[in-house]
Design a protein around this motif. Structure first.
Motif, PDB file in Angstrom:
ATOM      1  N   ALA A  93       0.822  -1.216   0.000  1.00 20.93           N
ATOM      2  CA  ALA A  93       0.000   0.000   0.000  1.00 20.93           C
ATOM      3  C   ALA A  93       0.851   1.258   0.000  1.00 20.93           C
ATOM      4  O   ALA A  93       0.429   2.292  -0.521  1.00 20.93           O
ATOM      5  N   TYR A  94       2.040   1.206   0.592  1.00 26.68           N
ATOM      6  CA  TYR A  94       2.872   2.406   0.557  1.00 26.68           C
ATOM      7  C   TYR A  94       4.163   2.225  -0.213  1.00 26.68           C
ATOM      8  O   TYR A  94       4.889   3.200  -0.439  1.00 26.68           O
ATOM      9  N   VAL A  95       4.484   1.014  -0.660  1.00 28.35           N
ATOM     10  CA  VAL A  95       5.645   0.844  -1.538  1.00 28.35           C
ATOM     11  C   VAL A  95       5.254   1.115  -2.993  1.00 28.35           C
ATOM     12  O   VAL A  95       6.020   1.714  -3.748  1.00 28.35           O
ATOM     13  N   ASN A  96       4.053   0.679  -3.402  1.00 30.16           N
ATOM     14  CA  ASN A  96       3.619   0.885  -4.784  1.00 30.16           C
ATOM     15  C   ASN A  96       3.712   2.323  -5.257  1.00 30.16           C
ATOM     16  O   ASN A  96       4.238   2.585  -6.354  1.00 30.16           O
ATOM     17  N   PRO A  97       3.215   3.313  -4.489  1.00 30.98           N
ATOM     18  CA  PRO A  97       3.314   4.693  -4.981  1.00 30.98           C
ATOM     19  C   PRO A  97       4.754   5.188  -5.093  1.00 30.98           C
ATOM     20  O   PRO A  97       5.064   5.979  -5.987  1.00 30.98           O
ATOM     21  N   VAL A  98       5.627   4.721  -4.209  1.00 29.95           N
ATOM     22  CA  VAL A  98       7.029   5.116  -4.311  1.00 29.95           C
ATOM     23  C   VAL A  98       7.630   4.572  -5.597  1.00 29.95           C
ATOM     24  O   VAL A  98       8.330   5.283  -6.332  1.00 29.95           O
ATOM     25  N   ILE A  99       7.347   3.294  -5.891  1.00 33.42           N
ATOM     26  CA  ILE A  99       7.820   2.689  -7.136  1.00 33.42           C
ATOM     27  C   ILE A  99       7.266   3.448  -8.342  1.00 33.42           C
ATOM     28  O   ILE A  99       7.973   3.722  -9.314  1.00 33.42           O
ATOM     29  N   ALA A 100       5.981   3.813  -8.284  1.00 34.97           N
ATOM     30  CA  ALA A 100       5.349   4.524  -9.393  1.00 34.97           C
ATOM     31  C   ALA A 100       6.021   5.866  -9.653  1.00 34.97           C
ATOM     32  O   ALA A 100       6.259   6.250 -10.804  1.00 34.97           O
ATOM     33  N   VAL A 101       6.329   6.608  -8.594  1.00 32.70           N
ATOM     34  CA  VAL A 101       6.991   7.910  -8.749  1.00 32.70           C
ATOM     35  C   VAL A 101       8.379   7.724  -9.355  1.00 32.70           C
ATOM     36  O   VAL A 101       8.776   8.445 -10.282  1.00 32.70           O
ATOM     37  N   LEU A 102       9.126   6.757  -8.852  1.00 29.62           N
ATOM     38  CA  LEU A 102      10.478   6.527  -9.354  1.00 29.62           C
ATOM     39  C   LEU A 102      10.474   6.114 -10.819  1.00 29.62           C
ATOM     40  O   LEU A 102      11.268   6.610 -11.626  1.00 29.62           O
ATOM     41  N   LEU A 103       9.562   5.197 -11.192  1.00 30.98           N
ATOM     42  CA  LEU A 103       9.485   4.759 -12.581  1.00 30.98           C
ATOM     43  C   LEU A 103       9.018   5.887 -13.498  1.00 30.98           C
ATOM     44  O   LEU A 103       9.532   6.043 -14.621  1.00 30.98           O
ATOM     45  N   GLY A 104       8.056   6.675 -13.025  1.00 28.05           N
ATOM     46  CA  GLY A 104       7.579   7.798 -13.835  1.00 28.05           C
ATOM     47  C   GLY A 104       8.674   8.802 -14.111  1.00 28.05           C
ATOM     48  O   GLY A 104       8.798   9.325 -15.219  1.00 28.05           O
ATOM     49  N   ALA A 105       9.495   9.083 -13.108  1.00 25.66           N
ATOM     50  CA  ALA A 105      10.589  10.043 -13.281  1.00 25.66           C
ATOM     51  C   ALA A 105      11.698   9.472 -14.148  1.00 25.66           C
ATOM     52  O   ALA A 105      12.253  10.165 -15.010  1.00 25.66           O
ATOM     53  N   ALA A 106      12.016   8.187 -13.960  1.00 24.72           N
ATOM     54  CA  ALA A 106      13.147   7.589 -14.674  1.00 24.72           C
ATOM     55  C   ALA A 106      12.825   7.246 -16.119  1.00 24.72           C
ATOM     56  O   ALA A 106      13.654   7.455 -17.012  1.00 24.72           O
ATOM     57  N   ILE A 107      11.612   6.733 -16.377  1.00 28.23           N
ATOM     58  CA  ILE A 107      11.281   6.257 -17.717  1.00 28.23           C
ATOM     59  C   ILE A 107      10.519   7.295 -18.529  1.00 28.23           C
ATOM     60  O   ILE A 107      10.823   7.532 -19.694  1.00 28.23           O
ATOM     61  N   ALA A 108       9.516   7.920 -17.899  1.00 27.49           N
ATOM     62  CA  ALA A 108       8.671   8.874 -18.630  1.00 27.49           C
ATOM     63  C   ALA A 108       9.105  10.316 -18.427  1.00 27.49           C
ATOM     64  O   ALA A 108       8.447  11.230 -18.920  1.00 27.49           O
ATOM     65  N   ARG A 109      10.175  10.516 -17.674  1.00 33.22           N
ATOM     66  CA  ARG A 109      10.690  11.867 -17.417  1.00 33.22           C
ATOM     67  C   ARG A 109       9.629  12.773 -16.797  1.00 33.22           C
ATOM     68  O   ARG A 109       9.555  13.967 -17.094  1.00 33.22           O
ATOM     69  N   GLU A 110       8.792  12.193 -15.928  1.00 37.74           N
ATOM     70  CA  GLU A 110       7.798  12.998 -15.233  1.00 37.74           C
ATOM     71  C   GLU A 110       8.491  13.904 -14.222  1.00 37.74           C
ATOM     72  O   GLU A 110       9.459  13.502 -13.566  1.00 37.74           O
ATOM     73  N   SER A 111       7.987  15.112 -14.107  1.00 34.98           N
ATOM     74  CA  SER A 111       8.605  16.078 -13.206  1.00 34.98           C
ATOM     75  C   SER A 111       8.317  15.704 -11.758  1.00 34.98           C
ATOM     76  O   SER A 111       7.194  15.338 -11.408  1.00 34.98           O
ATOM     77  N   VAL A 112       9.336  15.785 -10.928  1.00 33.53           N
ATOM     78  CA  VAL A 112       9.193  15.500  -9.499  1.00 33.53           C
ATOM     79  C   VAL A 112       9.664  16.741  -8.754  1.00 33.53           C
ATOM     80  O   VAL A 112      10.853  16.922  -8.504  1.00 33.53           O
ATOM     81  N   GLY A 113       8.695  17.603  -8.425  1.00 34.42           N
ATOM     82  CA  GLY A 113       9.034  18.844  -7.745  1.00 34.42           C
ATOM     83  C   GLY A 113       8.947  18.712  -6.242  1.00 34.42           C
ATOM     84  O   GLY A 113       8.632  17.639  -5.711  1.00 34.42           O
ATOM     85  N   PRO A 114       9.193  19.809  -5.532  1.00 32.61           N
ATOM     86  CA  PRO A 114       9.120  19.778  -4.068  1.00 32.61           C
ATOM     87  C   PRO A 114       7.761  19.332  -3.549  1.00 32.61           C
ATOM     88  O   PRO A 114       7.672  18.668  -2.510  1.00 32.61           O
TER      89      PRO A 114
END
Length: 317
Positions: free
Chosen positions: A251-272
Motif C-alpha cells: 500500500a505504501y511501496v507501490n506509490p514510491v515505485i510509481a513515482v520513481l518509474l515515472g521520473a526515470a522512464i517517462a521523465r515525469e517532473s518530481v518537484g518539491p
C-alpha cells in the motif's frame, strides 16, 4: 533457503509490478481512449485467467451461483469500473506518480467506510491518518512547485472512495471459494461494463488501430499480463505465507515505485510538492497499516485485492 527467499521474491514482484501499472496506464492511453483501454485490459485478463482456473475451480459444486455473480458484478463495478476507470481517466491530466500517491490513501478510506458500515468508533490514529492524507493531497495540488490538475485529482479521489467501498463490501459478500475465480469474474464483468461506457462516450469512433503507437500496445500488454495476471498471482501466494502487516506494505511501496518509474522512464517532473506531499501521504498509510496490524483481528486483504487486482489497487488498482 529457497523456501525462505520465494515469498520475499514474490512480494518484491508485487511491489514493482503493481507500482508499474500507473506508468503502463499512462502509455496505454496515449493513443488508446482511456475507458476502451481499461475495458480491453480487464476483459482480456479476466478471460485468460478464467480459462486457466475455471475448468477446475468453477464446475460442479464449485459452479458460481447467481448471488456469487451478483456480488462479483458489484465489486467489479466499484473497484475496476469506478476505481480503476476513474484513475485511467484522471491520468489524462495527472502524472502517473501523482495518481499513485493519491491512490495510496485507499487504506484510510477503507477504515473510515468500514467504521461507518459497522458503526464503530474511529480511533485517534485513523483520524490522524485521514488528516495527514488530506494535507498530503493538498500539498500535491498546491504545495511548493505544484501545478496539478484539480479535475484529475478529484476523479482519482472519487476512485479511491469507490475502491474502498468495494473492498469493504467484498469482505461480507457471497463469493466463489477460489480467489482466482472471484478475480477473473470481476475482471470480465468490469471489462464488459467499461467497453459499454467507452461506446457511449464515442471512444470506439475515435480510435484507429493503425494509429495506435507501439508504446500504447506495450503498455496495454503490460497491464494485462504483468499487472493483472502475474502480479495478482504473486500477491495471492505471499498473502498465504507472509504476515498481514508484511503483505500490506504494498500500500505504501507501490506509490514510491510509481513515482520513481515515472521520473526515470517517462521523465515525469518530481518537484518539491511531490516529495513533500508524497511523504505525508505515505506516512498516513504507514500509520493505518501499523494500526491494522496491531488489531486483534486484522482484516485480511485477500478478497479486497482479489477483487482487482485487484490492485489496486489495489488497487492499478
Amino acid at each position: 533457503m529457497r523456501d525462505r527467499l520465494m515469498p520475499w521474491a514474490a512480494l518484491v514482484t508485487v511491489w514493482i509490478l503493481w507500482g508499474s501499472t500507473y506508468l503502463g496506464i499512462r502509455y496505454a492511453i496515449e493513443t488508446i481512449p482511456p475507458l476502451l483501454s481499461a475495458g480491453v485490459r480487464f476483459l482480456a485478463a479476466g478471460l485468460l485467467m478464467f480459462a486457466v482456473v475455471g475448468p477446475r475451480h468453477a464446475r460442479g459444486a464449485q459452479r458460481p451461483t447467481w448471488p456469487h455473480l451478483r456480488s462479483t458484478a458489484i465489486i467489479g463495478g466499484l473497484l475496476l469500473v469506478g476505481g480503476n476507470g476513474l484513475v485511467t481517466l484522471g491520468e489524462q491530466h495527472l502524472d502517473s506518480g501523482l495518481a499513485a500517491l493519491i491512490v495510496a490513501t485507499v487504506p484510510v478510506w477503507m477504515v473510515l467506510i468500514n467504521a461507518g458500515v459497522t458503526r464503530t468508533r474511529v480511533s485517534g490514529p485513523v483520524l490522524l491518518a485521514l488528516l495527514l492524507g488530506t494535507v498530503g493531497i493538498g500539498v500535491l495540488v498546491g504545495g511548493p512547485g505544484g501545478d496539478v490538475h484539480a479535475g484529475g485529482t478529484v476523479m482519482v479521489l472519487i476512485a479511491c472512495v469507490l475502491w474502498a467501498a468495494g473492498s469493504v463490501y467484498a469482505r461480507s459478500a457471497p463469493l466463489p471459494k477460489h480467489p482466482l475465480v472471484v478475480a477473473s469474474l470481476e475482471m470480465i464483468t468490469a471489462g464488459v461494463i467499461l467497453l459499454v461506457l467507452a461506446a457511449l462516450r464515442g471512444e470506439f469512433g475515435r480510435v484507429v488501430v493503425a494509429d495506435i503507437s507501439t508504446a500504447s500496445w506495450l503498455g496495454l500488454a503490460w497491464l494485462v499480463f504483468a499487472g493483472s495476471i502475474v502480479a495478482f498471482s504473486a500477491y495471492m501466494y505471499v498473502n498465504s505465507v507472509l504476515p498481514n502487516d508484511t503483505v500490506a506494505t504494498y500500500a505504501y511501496v507501490n506509490p514510491v515505485i510509481a513515482v520513481l518509474l515515472g521520473a526515470a522512464i517517462a521523465r515525469e517532473s518530481v518537484g518539491p510538492n511531490v516529495y513533500l506531499g508524497g511523504a505525508i501521504i505515505v506516512a498516513s498509510v504507514v500509520l493505518i497499516v501499523a494500526t491494522r496490524s496491531r488489531s486483534p483481528h486484522p482484516p485480511r486483504p485477500t478478497r479486497t485485492r482479489a477483487a482487482d487486482e485487484t490492485a489496486a489497487a489495489e488497487p492499478a488498482k
